[in-house]
Design an enzyme around this catalytic site. Structure first.
Site, short mmCIF file in Angstrom:
data_model
loop_
_atom_site.label_atom_id
_atom_site.label_comp_id
_atom_site.label_asym_id
_atom_site.label_seq_id
_atom_site.Cartn_x
_atom_site.Cartn_y
_atom_site.Cartn_z
N HIS A 165 -2.49 3.66 -3.60
CA HIS A 165 -2.54 2.87 -5.22
C HIS A 165 -1.37 1.98 -4.34
O HIS A 165 -1.84 0.79 -4.61
CB HIS A 165 -1.41 3.71 -5.48
CG HIS A 165 -0.77 2.21 -6.99
ND1 HIS A 165 -1.61 2.54 -8.65
CD2 HIS A 165 -0.13 1.06 -7.15
CE1 HIS A 165 -1.35 1.74 -9.27
NE2 HIS A 165 0.00 1.38 -7.84
N GLU A 166 -0.98 1.76 -3.69
CA GLU A 166 0.24 1.12 -2.95
C GLU A 166 -0.75 0.49 -2.11
O GLU A 166 -0.99 -1.10 -1.70
CB GLU A 166 1.45 0.95 -2.70
CG GLU A 166 2.47 1.71 -3.67
CD GLU A 166 2.88 1.11 -4.56
OE1 GLU A 166 2.75 -0.39 -4.57
OE2 GLU A 166 2.61 1.21 -5.93
N GLU A 222 -3.30 -2.94 -11.42
CA GLU A 222 -2.03 -1.67 -11.67
C GLU A 222 -3.25 -0.34 -11.74
O GLU A 222 -4.01 0.79 -11.53
CB GLU A 222 -1.20 -0.93 -12.78
CG GLU A 222 0.11 -1.71 -12.19
CD GLU A 222 0.70 -1.49 -11.19
OE1 GLU A 222 0.85 0.05 -11.04
OE2 GLU A 222 1.23 -2.31 -10.19
N HIS A 274 -3.07 -2.02 -3.51
CA HIS A 274 -2.55 -3.53 -3.57
C HIS A 274 -2.81 -4.17 -2.96
O HIS A 274 -2.50 -5.09 -2.68
CB HIS A 274 -0.41 -3.25 -4.28
CG HIS A 274 -0.91 -2.72 -5.57
ND1 HIS A 274 -2.04 -3.41 -6.98
CD2 HIS A 274 -0.02 -1.73 -6.13
CE1 HIS A 274 -1.27 -2.84 -7.97
NE2 HIS A 274 -0.36 -2.24 -7.68
#
Length: 383
Positions: free
Chosen positions: A141-142, A192, A145
Protein backbone atom coordinates in the site's frame (compact mmCIF):
# COMPACT_ATOMS: atom_id res chain seq x y z
CA UNK A 1 9.64 -14.47 -7.84
CA UNK A 2 12.92 -15.75 -9.16
CA UNK A 3 16.07 -13.89 -10.16
CA UNK A 4 16.46 -10.19 -9.60
CA UNK A 5 16.60 -7.93 -12.63
CA UNK A 6 17.81 -4.64 -11.19
CA UNK A 7 20.81 -3.64 -9.10
CA UNK A 8 18.64 -1.78 -6.61
CA UNK A 9 16.83 -5.01 -5.67
CA UNK A 10 19.62 -7.12 -4.23
CA UNK A 11 18.68 -10.02 -1.96
CA UNK A 12 15.09 -9.96 -3.18
CA UNK A 13 13.14 -12.60 -1.25
CA UNK A 14 12.15 -15.62 -3.33
CA UNK A 15 8.37 -15.39 -3.62
CA UNK A 16 5.88 -17.08 -5.90
CA UNK A 17 4.12 -13.88 -6.83
CA UNK A 18 3.52 -12.19 -10.15
CA UNK A 19 5.70 -9.22 -10.98
CA UNK A 20 4.64 -6.19 -13.05
CA UNK A 21 7.65 -4.77 -14.94
CA UNK A 22 7.24 -1.14 -15.91
CA UNK A 23 3.71 -0.90 -14.50
CA UNK A 24 2.22 2.58 -14.44
CA UNK A 25 0.41 3.68 -11.30
CA UNK A 26 -2.53 4.42 -13.63
CA UNK A 27 -3.17 0.67 -13.66
CA UNK A 28 -4.46 0.64 -10.10
CA UNK A 29 -5.42 4.25 -9.36
CA UNK A 30 -9.00 5.13 -8.49
CA UNK A 31 -10.51 7.16 -11.40
CA UNK A 32 -10.87 10.35 -9.33
CA UNK A 33 -7.29 10.03 -8.09
CA UNK A 34 -5.93 9.17 -11.52
CA UNK A 35 -7.58 12.11 -13.33
CA UNK A 36 -6.14 14.61 -10.85
CA UNK A 37 -2.66 13.09 -11.03
CA UNK A 38 -2.67 13.00 -14.84
CA UNK A 39 -3.66 16.68 -14.92
CA UNK A 40 -0.94 17.69 -12.48
CA UNK A 41 1.73 15.73 -14.32
CA UNK A 42 0.81 17.64 -17.48
CA UNK A 43 1.21 21.05 -15.82
CA UNK A 44 4.25 22.91 -17.03
CA UNK A 45 6.68 23.57 -14.21
CA UNK A 46 4.85 21.28 -11.78
CA UNK A 47 8.04 19.65 -10.51
CA UNK A 48 9.79 23.01 -10.18
CA UNK A 49 6.97 24.47 -8.08
CA UNK A 50 7.05 21.61 -5.60
CA UNK A 51 10.83 21.59 -5.39
CA UNK A 52 10.59 25.27 -4.48
CA UNK A 53 7.92 24.46 -1.91
CA UNK A 54 10.19 21.85 -0.36
CA UNK A 55 12.29 24.70 1.02
CA UNK A 56 9.23 26.01 2.86
CA UNK A 57 7.85 22.71 4.09
CA UNK A 58 9.23 20.98 7.18
CA UNK A 59 10.37 17.96 5.15
CA UNK A 60 14.01 18.07 6.25
CA UNK A 61 12.85 18.36 9.84
CA UNK A 62 10.65 15.27 9.45
CA UNK A 63 13.49 13.26 7.92
CA UNK A 64 15.84 14.23 10.74
CA UNK A 65 13.14 13.46 13.31
CA UNK A 66 12.58 9.92 12.06
CA UNK A 67 16.31 9.33 11.63
CA UNK A 68 17.02 10.45 15.18
CA UNK A 69 14.02 9.06 17.04
CA UNK A 70 12.85 5.96 15.12
CA UNK A 71 14.39 2.69 13.95
CA UNK A 72 15.42 2.53 10.30
CA UNK A 73 14.49 -0.75 8.64
CA UNK A 74 17.47 -2.61 7.16
CA UNK A 75 19.09 -6.05 7.00
CA UNK A 76 20.25 -5.42 10.57
CA UNK A 77 16.99 -4.00 11.98
CA UNK A 78 13.49 -5.37 11.36
CA UNK A 79 14.96 -7.51 8.60
CA UNK A 80 11.62 -9.21 7.87
CA UNK A 81 10.08 -5.80 7.11
CA UNK A 82 13.08 -4.97 4.96
CA UNK A 83 12.50 -8.16 2.96
CA UNK A 84 8.85 -7.22 2.45
CA UNK A 85 9.80 -3.69 1.39
CA UNK A 86 12.27 -4.93 -1.23
CA UNK A 87 9.74 -7.51 -2.35
CA UNK A 88 7.03 -4.85 -2.82
CA UNK A 89 9.39 -2.58 -4.79
CA UNK A 90 10.42 -5.53 -6.95
CA UNK A 91 6.83 -6.51 -7.74
CA UNK A 92 5.75 -2.94 -8.64
CA UNK A 93 9.12 -2.25 -10.30
CA UNK A 94 9.90 0.80 -8.17
CA UNK A 95 13.51 1.46 -9.08
CA UNK A 96 14.67 3.06 -5.83
CA UNK A 97 13.67 1.42 -2.56
CA UNK A 98 12.48 4.21 -0.20
CA UNK A 99 13.81 4.29 3.37
CA UNK A 100 11.38 2.91 5.96
CA UNK A 101 11.24 3.60 9.68
CA UNK A 102 9.48 1.97 12.62
CA UNK A 103 8.20 4.55 15.09
CA UNK A 104 7.14 3.80 18.66
CA UNK A 105 3.41 4.46 18.78
CA UNK A 106 0.68 2.09 20.01
CA UNK A 107 -1.75 3.48 17.40
CA UNK A 108 -1.66 1.24 14.28
CA UNK A 109 -0.68 3.52 11.43
CA UNK A 110 1.54 3.84 8.35
CA UNK A 111 2.31 6.73 6.02
CA UNK A 112 4.39 7.71 3.01
CA UNK A 113 5.57 11.33 2.98
CA UNK A 114 8.23 13.48 1.34
CA UNK A 115 8.62 15.83 -1.62
CA UNK A 116 12.04 15.05 -3.07
CA UNK A 117 12.14 11.40 -2.03
CA UNK A 118 9.40 9.44 -0.27
CA UNK A 119 9.93 7.85 3.12
CA UNK A 120 7.70 5.22 4.68
CA UNK A 121 6.87 5.15 8.39
CA UNK A 122 5.04 2.35 10.22
CA UNK A 123 4.18 2.35 13.89
CA UNK A 124 4.94 -0.39 16.40
CA UNK A 125 1.21 -0.72 16.97
CA UNK A 126 0.79 -1.78 13.35
CA UNK A 127 3.80 -4.12 13.34
CA UNK A 128 2.51 -5.90 16.44
CA UNK A 129 -1.07 -6.08 15.14
CA UNK A 130 -0.62 -7.67 11.71
CA UNK A 131 0.72 -11.04 10.57
CA UNK A 132 3.24 -11.37 7.73
CA UNK A 133 0.78 -11.47 4.82
CA UNK A 134 -1.32 -8.64 6.24
CA UNK A 135 1.81 -6.54 6.75
CA UNK A 136 2.95 -7.31 3.23
CA UNK A 137 -0.27 -5.75 1.89
CA UNK A 138 0.26 -2.65 4.05
CA UNK A 139 3.84 -2.19 2.83
CA UNK A 140 2.60 -2.68 -0.75
CA UNK A 141 0.00 0.00 0.00
CA UNK A 142 2.73 2.47 1.00
CA UNK A 143 4.93 1.57 -1.98
CA UNK A 144 1.87 2.23 -4.15
CA UNK A 145 1.69 5.71 -2.64
CA UNK A 146 5.36 6.22 -3.53
CA UNK A 147 4.89 5.02 -7.12
CA UNK A 148 1.87 7.29 -7.63
CA UNK A 149 3.60 10.33 -6.16
CA UNK A 150 1.04 10.65 -3.36
CA UNK A 151 3.79 11.43 -0.84
CA UNK A 152 3.96 14.96 -2.25
CA UNK A 153 0.31 15.69 -1.52
CA UNK A 154 0.37 14.01 1.86
CA UNK A 155 3.24 16.26 2.90
CA UNK A 156 1.42 19.35 1.63
CA UNK A 157 -1.74 18.29 3.47
CA UNK A 158 0.20 18.01 6.74
CA UNK A 159 1.73 21.42 6.10
CA UNK A 160 -1.58 23.12 5.26
CA UNK A 161 -3.28 21.58 8.27
CA UNK A 162 -0.66 23.16 10.52
CA UNK A 163 -1.12 26.49 8.69
CA UNK A 164 -4.89 26.32 9.24
CA UNK A 165 -4.29 26.30 12.98
CA UNK A 166 -1.87 29.24 12.81
CA UNK A 167 -4.09 31.50 10.66
CA UNK A 168 -7.37 30.70 12.40
CA UNK A 169 -7.44 34.21 13.89
CA UNK A 170 -7.13 35.96 10.47
CA UNK A 171 -10.53 36.93 8.95
CA UNK A 172 -11.30 34.60 6.02
CA UNK A 173 -7.75 33.23 6.15
CA UNK A 174 -8.79 30.02 7.85
CA UNK A 175 -11.77 29.63 5.50
CA UNK A 176 -9.52 29.73 2.42
CA UNK A 177 -6.96 27.30 3.83
CA UNK A 178 -9.62 24.89 5.12
CA UNK A 179 -11.27 24.88 1.68
CA UNK A 180 -7.97 23.68 0.21
CA UNK A 181 -7.49 21.18 3.03
CA UNK A 182 -11.00 19.79 2.51
CA UNK A 183 -10.35 19.33 -1.21
CA UNK A 184 -7.00 17.66 -0.51
CA UNK A 185 -8.61 15.33 2.01
CA UNK A 186 -11.21 14.21 -0.53
CA UNK A 187 -8.44 13.63 -3.05
CA UNK A 188 -6.36 11.75 -0.51
CA UNK A 189 -9.28 9.54 0.51
CA UNK A 190 -9.49 8.43 -3.12
CA UNK A 191 -5.72 7.92 -3.18
CA UNK A 192 -6.07 5.56 -0.22
CA UNK A 193 -8.35 3.38 -2.33
CA UNK A 194 -5.68 3.44 -5.05
CA UNK A 195 -3.00 2.38 -2.57
CA UNK A 196 -5.22 -0.42 -1.22
CA UNK A 197 -5.28 -1.79 -4.76
CA UNK A 198 -1.49 -1.54 -4.96
CA UNK A 199 -1.29 -3.47 -1.68
CA UNK A 200 -3.41 -6.24 -3.21
CA UNK A 201 -1.16 -6.36 -6.29
CA UNK A 202 1.84 -6.79 -3.99
CA UNK A 203 0.37 -9.25 -1.49
CA UNK A 204 -1.83 -11.02 -4.04
CA UNK A 205 -3.94 -12.34 -1.17
CA UNK A 206 -7.38 -10.70 -0.92
CA UNK A 207 -8.26 -12.37 2.37
CA UNK A 208 -5.05 -11.05 3.97
CA UNK A 209 -5.90 -7.52 2.80
CA UNK A 210 -9.40 -7.91 4.25
CA UNK A 211 -8.03 -9.21 7.56
CA UNK A 212 -5.62 -6.31 7.84
CA UNK A 213 -8.38 -3.74 7.43
CA UNK A 214 -10.58 -5.65 9.86
CA UNK A 215 -7.81 -5.70 12.48
CA UNK A 216 -7.23 -1.97 12.07
CA UNK A 217 -10.92 -1.50 12.85
CA UNK A 218 -11.33 -4.08 15.64
CA UNK A 219 -7.89 -4.95 17.01
CA UNK A 220 -6.03 -8.22 17.37
CA UNK A 221 -9.00 -10.48 18.12
CA UNK A 222 -9.19 -12.29 14.82
CA UNK A 223 -10.90 -15.33 16.36
CA UNK A 224 -13.77 -13.02 17.35
CA UNK A 225 -14.18 -11.47 13.89
CA UNK A 226 -15.37 -12.61 10.47
CA UNK A 227 -14.48 -11.07 7.10
CA UNK A 228 -17.90 -11.74 5.55
CA UNK A 229 -19.69 -10.18 8.52
CA UNK A 230 -17.31 -7.20 8.33
CA UNK A 231 -18.19 -6.69 4.67
CA UNK A 232 -21.88 -6.96 5.57
CA UNK A 233 -21.34 -3.94 7.84
CA UNK A 234 -20.18 -1.93 4.83
CA UNK A 235 -23.35 -2.85 2.94
CA UNK A 236 -25.52 -1.93 5.92
CA UNK A 237 -23.64 1.37 6.30
CA UNK A 238 -24.17 2.30 2.66
CA UNK A 239 -27.86 1.52 2.30
CA UNK A 240 -29.12 2.08 5.85
CA UNK A 241 -31.06 5.02 7.26
CA UNK A 242 -32.67 8.02 5.57
CA UNK A 243 -31.36 11.32 4.24
CA UNK A 244 -30.51 12.52 7.73
CA UNK A 245 -28.10 9.59 8.05
CA UNK A 246 -26.65 10.36 4.61
CA UNK A 247 -25.86 13.90 5.72
CA UNK A 248 -24.30 12.62 8.95
CA UNK A 249 -22.13 10.21 6.94
CA UNK A 250 -20.75 13.15 4.96
CA UNK A 251 -20.13 15.21 8.09
CA UNK A 252 -18.35 12.28 9.73
CA UNK A 253 -16.17 11.76 6.67
CA UNK A 254 -15.13 15.36 5.92
CA UNK A 255 -12.42 15.72 8.62
CA UNK A 256 -10.85 12.34 7.78
CA UNK A 257 -7.86 11.75 5.51
CA UNK A 258 -8.78 8.05 5.14
CA UNK A 259 -12.05 6.37 4.16
CA UNK A 260 -13.79 4.22 6.76
CA UNK A 261 -12.29 0.74 7.04
CA UNK A 262 -15.46 -1.18 6.16
CA UNK A 263 -15.86 0.96 3.04
CA UNK A 264 -12.22 0.37 2.08
CA UNK A 265 -12.68 -3.37 2.45
CA UNK A 266 -15.83 -3.38 0.33
CA UNK A 267 -14.25 -1.20 -2.36
CA UNK A 268 -11.16 -3.40 -2.56
CA UNK A 269 -13.22 -6.58 -2.84
CA UNK A 270 -15.32 -4.97 -5.58
CA UNK A 271 -12.19 -3.99 -7.52
CA UNK A 272 -10.70 -7.48 -7.15
CA UNK A 273 -13.72 -8.85 -9.01
CA UNK A 274 -13.37 -6.50 -12.00
CA UNK A 275 -11.96 -7.22 -15.41
CA UNK A 276 -9.38 -4.46 -14.85
CA UNK A 277 -7.82 -6.36 -11.96
CA UNK A 278 -7.80 -9.63 -13.84
CA UNK A 279 -6.12 -8.01 -16.84
CA UNK A 280 -3.34 -6.69 -14.60
CA UNK A 281 -2.83 -10.13 -13.09
CA UNK A 282 -2.68 -11.54 -16.63
CA UNK A 283 0.11 -9.10 -17.49
CA UNK A 284 -1.93 -6.55 -19.47
CA UNK A 285 -1.60 -3.10 -17.92
CA UNK A 286 -0.58 0.49 -18.84
CA UNK A 287 3.17 1.07 -18.80
CA UNK A 288 5.08 3.91 -17.17
CA UNK A 289 6.67 4.84 -20.47
CA UNK A 290 3.21 5.70 -21.82
CA UNK A 291 2.33 8.15 -19.01
CA UNK A 292 3.46 11.19 -21.00
CA UNK A 293 0.95 10.38 -23.74
CA UNK A 294 -2.03 10.06 -21.41
CA UNK A 295 -4.99 12.30 -22.26
CA UNK A 296 -6.17 14.59 -19.47
CA UNK A 297 -9.60 14.85 -21.11
CA UNK A 298 -10.04 11.09 -21.24
CA UNK A 299 -8.95 10.77 -17.62
CA UNK A 300 -11.55 13.31 -16.50
CA UNK A 301 -14.20 11.54 -18.57
CA UNK A 302 -13.36 8.28 -16.83
CA UNK A 303 -13.61 10.01 -13.46
CA UNK A 304 -16.98 11.58 -14.35
CA UNK A 305 -18.26 8.24 -15.64
CA UNK A 306 -17.18 6.57 -12.41
CA UNK A 307 -19.06 9.09 -10.27
CA UNK A 308 -22.14 8.79 -12.48
CA UNK A 309 -22.02 5.01 -12.11
CA UNK A 310 -21.57 5.40 -8.35
CA UNK A 311 -24.74 7.48 -8.16
CA UNK A 312 -26.70 4.99 -10.27
CA UNK A 313 -25.60 1.91 -8.32
CA UNK A 314 -25.40 3.37 -4.81
CA UNK A 315 -27.78 2.14 -2.12
CA UNK A 316 -27.34 5.31 -0.08
CA UNK A 317 -30.60 7.31 0.27
CA UNK A 318 -28.95 10.59 -0.77
CA UNK A 319 -27.33 9.04 -3.82
CA UNK A 320 -30.66 7.47 -4.80
CA UNK A 321 -32.31 10.88 -4.53
CA UNK A 322 -29.59 12.46 -6.67
CA UNK A 323 -30.18 9.71 -9.21
CA UNK A 324 -33.91 10.36 -9.15
CA UNK A 325 -33.37 14.09 -9.72
CA UNK A 326 -30.95 13.43 -12.56
CA UNK A 327 -33.44 11.01 -14.08
CA UNK A 328 -36.33 13.45 -13.78
CA UNK A 329 -38.33 11.31 -11.35
CA UNK A 330 -41.76 12.63 -10.43
CA UNK A 331 -43.00 13.77 -7.02
CA UNK A 332 -39.50 14.68 -5.79
CA UNK A 333 -40.98 16.67 -2.93
CA UNK A 334 -42.72 13.58 -1.60
CA UNK A 335 -39.57 11.49 -2.09
CA UNK A 336 -37.49 14.09 -0.28
CA UNK A 337 -39.88 14.25 2.68
CA UNK A 338 -40.17 10.47 2.89
CA UNK A 339 -36.40 9.98 2.85
CA UNK A 340 -35.81 12.61 5.52
CA UNK A 341 -38.54 11.24 7.78
CA UNK A 342 -37.85 7.57 7.06
CA UNK A 343 -41.46 7.04 5.89
CA UNK A 344 -42.26 4.86 2.90
CA UNK A 345 -45.24 4.60 0.65
CA UNK A 346 -47.85 1.96 1.22
CA UNK A 347 -48.85 -0.60 -1.38
CA UNK A 348 -51.67 1.60 -2.67
CA UNK A 349 -49.36 4.55 -3.23
CA UNK A 350 -50.30 6.04 0.16
CA UNK A 351 -47.64 7.66 2.29
CA UNK A 352 -47.07 5.66 5.42
CA UNK A 353 -49.97 3.46 4.27
CA UNK A 354 -52.46 5.95 5.67
CA UNK A 355 -52.88 9.04 3.51
CA UNK A 356 -53.96 9.51 -0.08
CA UNK A 357 -51.88 10.76 -3.00
CA UNK A 358 -50.09 14.08 -2.78
CA UNK A 359 -52.33 17.02 -3.67
CA UNK A 360 -51.38 19.44 -6.50
CA UNK A 361 -50.50 22.25 -4.12
CA UNK A 362 -48.01 20.09 -2.28
CA UNK A 363 -46.58 18.90 -5.60
CA UNK A 364 -46.06 22.55 -6.56
CA UNK A 365 -44.26 23.21 -3.27
CA UNK A 366 -42.10 20.18 -3.93
CA UNK A 367 -41.21 21.47 -7.37
CA UNK A 368 -40.10 24.75 -5.81
CA UNK A 369 -37.70 22.86 -3.56
CA UNK A 370 -35.91 20.97 -6.31
CA UNK A 371 -33.30 23.63 -7.05
CA UNK A 372 -31.19 23.46 -3.87
CA UNK A 373 -31.35 19.67 -3.73
CA UNK A 374 -29.76 19.26 -7.15
CA UNK A 375 -26.57 20.76 -5.73
CA UNK A 376 -25.93 17.63 -3.71
CA UNK A 377 -23.26 15.44 -5.28
CA UNK A 378 -21.36 12.22 -4.88
CA UNK A 379 -17.92 13.70 -4.35
CA UNK A 380 -17.90 13.02 -0.62
CA UNK A 381 -19.36 9.54 -0.76
CA UNK A 382 -17.54 6.64 0.83
CA UNK A 383 -13.94 6.60 -0.41
Amino acid sequence: MTERSHETHENVPSRQRRRFPGISSRAYEHPADRSALVALRKLSGFDTVFKTLSGLLPERSLRLLFLSDSVRVSDAQFSHLNDMLRDACYILDLEKVPPMYVSQNPQPNAMCIGLDEPIIVVTTGLVELLDEEEMRAVIGHEVGHALSGHAVYRTILLFLTSIAVKVAWIPLGNVAVMAIVTALREWFRKSELSADRAGLLVGQDLRASMRGLMKIAGGNHLHEMNVDAFLAQADEYEKGGDLRDSVLKILNLLPRSHPFTTVRAAELKKWSETRDYQRIMDGHYPKREEDKDTSVTNSFRESAAHYADTVRSSKDPLMKLVGDIAGGAGDLGGKLRDKFTGQGRGPAGKEGGAEGPADPARSQDAGDSQGPETESGPGSSGS
